[in-house]
Design an enzyme around this catalytic site. Structure first.
Site, PDB file in Angstrom:
ATOM      1  N   THR A 133       0.819  -1.216   0.000  1.00 55.85           N
ATOM      2  CA  THR A 133       0.000   0.000   0.000  1.00 55.85           C
ATOM      3  C   THR A 133       0.853   1.266   0.000  1.00 55.85           C
ATOM      4  O   THR A 133       1.992   1.253   0.483  1.00 55.85           O
ATOM      5  CB  THR A 133      -0.887  -0.003   1.258  1.00 55.85           C
ATOM      6  OG1 THR A 133      -1.518   1.258   1.399  1.00 55.85           O
ATOM      7  CG2 THR A 133      -0.087  -0.261   2.541  1.00 55.85           C
ATOM      8  N   ASP A 134       0.262   2.362  -0.472  1.00 57.67           N
ATOM      9  CA  ASP A 134       0.971   3.652  -0.420  1.00 57.67           C
ATOM     10  C   ASP A 134       1.103   4.170   1.016  1.00 57.67           C
ATOM     11  O   ASP A 134       1.876   5.093   1.279  1.00 57.67           O
ATOM     12  CB  ASP A 134       0.264   4.698  -1.300  1.00 57.67           C
ATOM     13  CG  ASP A 134      -1.173   4.991  -0.905  1.00 57.67           C
ATOM     14  OD1 ASP A 134      -1.696   4.354   0.029  1.00 57.67           O
ATOM     15  OD2 ASP A 134      -1.793   5.870  -1.552  1.00 57.67           O
ATOM     16  N   GLU A 135       0.310   3.607   1.943  1.00 52.08           N
ATOM     17  CA  GLU A 135       0.331   4.128   3.322  1.00 52.08           C
ATOM     18  C   GLU A 135       1.686   3.921   4.009  1.00 52.08           C
ATOM     19  O   GLU A 135       1.955   4.558   5.022  1.00 52.08           O
ATOM     20  CB  GLU A 135      -0.786   3.476   4.153  1.00 52.08           C
ATOM     21  CG  GLU A 135      -2.155   3.783   3.589  1.00 52.08           C
ATOM     22  CD  GLU A 135      -3.294   3.551   4.565  1.00 52.08           C
ATOM     23  OE1 GLU A 135      -3.040   3.358   5.764  1.00 52.08           O
ATOM     24  OE2 GLU A 135      -4.440   3.566   4.110  1.00 52.08           O
ATOM     25  N   TYR A 158      -1.852  -0.491  11.067  1.00 53.67           N
ATOM     26  CA  TYR A 158      -2.005  -1.135   9.751  1.00 53.67           C
ATOM     27  C   TYR A 158      -0.816  -0.821   8.849  1.00 53.67           C
ATOM     28  O   TYR A 158      -0.142  -1.722   8.337  1.00 53.67           O
ATOM     29  CB  TYR A 158      -3.304  -0.686   9.067  1.00 53.67           C
ATOM     30  CG  TYR A 158      -3.323  -1.002   7.583  1.00 53.67           C
ATOM     31  CD1 TYR A 158      -3.355  -2.320   7.134  1.00 53.67           C
ATOM     32  CD2 TYR A 158      -3.270   0.015   6.613  1.00 53.67           C
ATOM     33  CE1 TYR A 158      -3.344  -2.615   5.770  1.00 53.67           C
ATOM     34  CE2 TYR A 158      -3.258  -0.272   5.257  1.00 53.67           C
ATOM     35  CZ  TYR A 158      -3.292  -1.583   4.837  1.00 53.67           C
ATOM     36  OH  TYR A 158      -3.265  -1.879   3.494  1.00 53.67           O
ATOM     37  N   LYS A 162       2.175  -3.251   7.335  1.00 56.01           N
ATOM     38  CA  LYS A 162       2.422  -3.444   5.898  1.00 56.01           C
ATOM     39  C   LYS A 162       3.865  -3.032   5.550  1.00 56.01           C
ATOM     40  O   LYS A 162       4.531  -3.700   4.749  1.00 56.01           O
ATOM     41  CB  LYS A 162       1.426  -2.629   5.057  1.00 56.01           C
ATOM     42  CG  LYS A 162       0.004  -3.154   5.053  1.00 56.01           C
ATOM     43  CD  LYS A 162      -0.168  -4.539   4.435  1.00 56.01           C
ATOM     44  CE  LYS A 162       0.091  -4.579   2.947  1.00 56.01           C
ATOM     45  NZ  LYS A 162      -0.237  -5.918   2.365  1.00 56.01           N
TER      46      LYS A 162
END
Ligand code: NAD
Ligand code: DAU
Length: 352
Positions: A133-135, A158, A162
């Site tokens: 993810t970009d997060e 989260y 990741k």
């Protein structure tokens, strides 16, 4: 003759179901194994149309279970892993962080280890593709974009789980020479998304004339991509991506939450034949998400320049298609919102 055997993890979830569908339909000579633990987010109804396909099989298993993962590699001649299984909802990670550590970190390490043991260093034609993810890059101010070189700065349980899983994948590559590729994508939307995430949750609440809980002032920005475009990017990277590389995927489609919500409200009024403005009356500003990242925006130019990928769908078309799908698939929504969903909703939203 089977020319490739691909293990897709998390294929009963939102994005995974689109990836599995694309691979099963596009490559009749591949064998696609969908492995999923069927948590609250996994739903075989998401892949019901594929059940009878001869190149498709489903295995219920947990990626944190090393013996089970070893068995999958012993039973099937897997040459490619597309790893999507994860705990994926930021709000849940704030309520219950440890399951995120278990699934996203321990689960990814377990799968890497099982692949490494099975492939025994014979890496020709093998690939471990990690979907992220970009997060992991953190939160942007008003300007700038995340590139593949942006330093990691995850802020939620989260996103940090990741980020850790990305590091594990790269570690297995550098230390054990495991052939890996990674991609980091922005927010997805489309059919089969669990209604804990903004878009399906708000569509469902509008239909049921329930309040629309906007966190904070609604000014956080997300970069939205139609899920089938993400699946197409994964297919491309899987076949043409360079081993060891990371590719950012995004739609260049930034929206402040409140502006996006108003588009959904207006479209739903039209589609449901309700007076203009009636859905907007449901908007309720509630307590902000703890540690709420302000803005995500992806620079996907590497993927465009190296592999020729661009999103195929304009947002206006994508969101209209998405709303139509949820309105036409009431039974699916009823299925996923019965039972435990009500308890989840009450506990997540009652004190906001
Ligand atoms: P999702 O929550 O809809 O699906 C996750 C799937 O993983 C479910 O089917 C669930 O049953 C399965 N799963 C969970 N724990 C498991 C375990 N221990 N063993 C086996 N299966 C397990 O998630 P999603 O939105 O489809 O996201 C898929 C992947 O893409 C995730 O890795 C996520 O981090 C990443 N991603 C998501 C987005 C997005 O906008 N949704 C954007 C970028 C990246
Ligand atoms: O950027 C990619 C990520 O996008 C993925 O890695 C995650 O798996 C996915 O869940 C998504 O994370 P977000 O937190 O951005 O998505 P979510 O749909 O939960 O929220 C989108 C925005 O809407 C965010 O700013 C929070 C806000 N929001 C969300 C909900 C559920 C609200 O205002 N109200 C809500 O009820």
């Amino acid at each position: 003759m089977t020319t490739k055997t691909i293990l897709v993890t998390g294929g009963a979830g939102f994005i995974g179901s689109h990836v599995v569908r694309l691979l099963v339909n596009k490559y009749p000579d591949y064998s696609i194994i969908n492995l999923d633990a069927l948590t609250y987010a996994g739903n075989l109804a998401n892949v019901a149309d594929l059940e009878e396909e001869s190149n498709y099989s489903f295995v219920k298993a947990d990626i944190t279970d090393l013996e089970a993962m070893r068995k999958i590699f012993a039973v099937y001649p897997i040459d490619t892993v597309v790893h999507l299984a994860a705990e994926s909802h930021v709000d849940r990670s704030i309520e219950d962080p440890l399951i995120f550590v278990k699934t996203n970190l321990v689960g990814t390490a377990t799968l890497l280890q099982a692949a490494r043991e099975a492939w025994k260093g014979a890496h020709d034609g093998k690939l471990f593709y990690h979907v992220s993810t970009d997060e992991v890059y953190g939160s942007l101010g008003e300007t700038g974009f995340f590139t593949e070189e942006t330093p990691y700065d995850p802020r939620s349980p989260y996103s940090s789980s990741k980020a850790g899983s990305d590091h594990l994948v790269r570690a297995w590559h550098h230390t054990f020479d495991l052939p890996v590729v990674l991609s980091n994508c922005s927010n997805n939307y489309g059919p089969y998304q669990f209604p804990e995430k903004l878009i399906p949750l708000f569509i469902n609440n509008i239909r049921n004339e329930k309040p629309l809980p906007v966190y904070g002032k609604g000014v956080n920005v997300r970069d939205w991509l139609y899920v089938e475009d993400h699946a197409r990017a994964i297919d491309l990277i899987l076949h043409e991506g360079r081993v060891g590389e990371t590719y950012n995927i995004g739609g260049h489609n930034e929206w402040r939450n409140i502006d996006l919500i108003k588009v959904i409200c207006r479209t739903m009024d039209e589609k449901l034949g309700r007076p203009a403005g009636s859905s907007e009356e449901l908007i309720t500003y509630v307590t902000d998400r703890a540690g709420h990242d302000m803005r995500y925006a992806i620079d996907a130019s590497k993927l465009k320049e190296d592999l020729g990928w661009t999103p195929s769908l304009q947002f206006e078309e994508g969101i209209a298609k998405t709303i139509d799908w949820y309105l036409e698939n009431e039974e699916w929504m009823r299925g996923v919102t019965s039972g435990a969903y009500k308890d989840y909703y009450d506990s997540m939203y009652k004190n906001r």
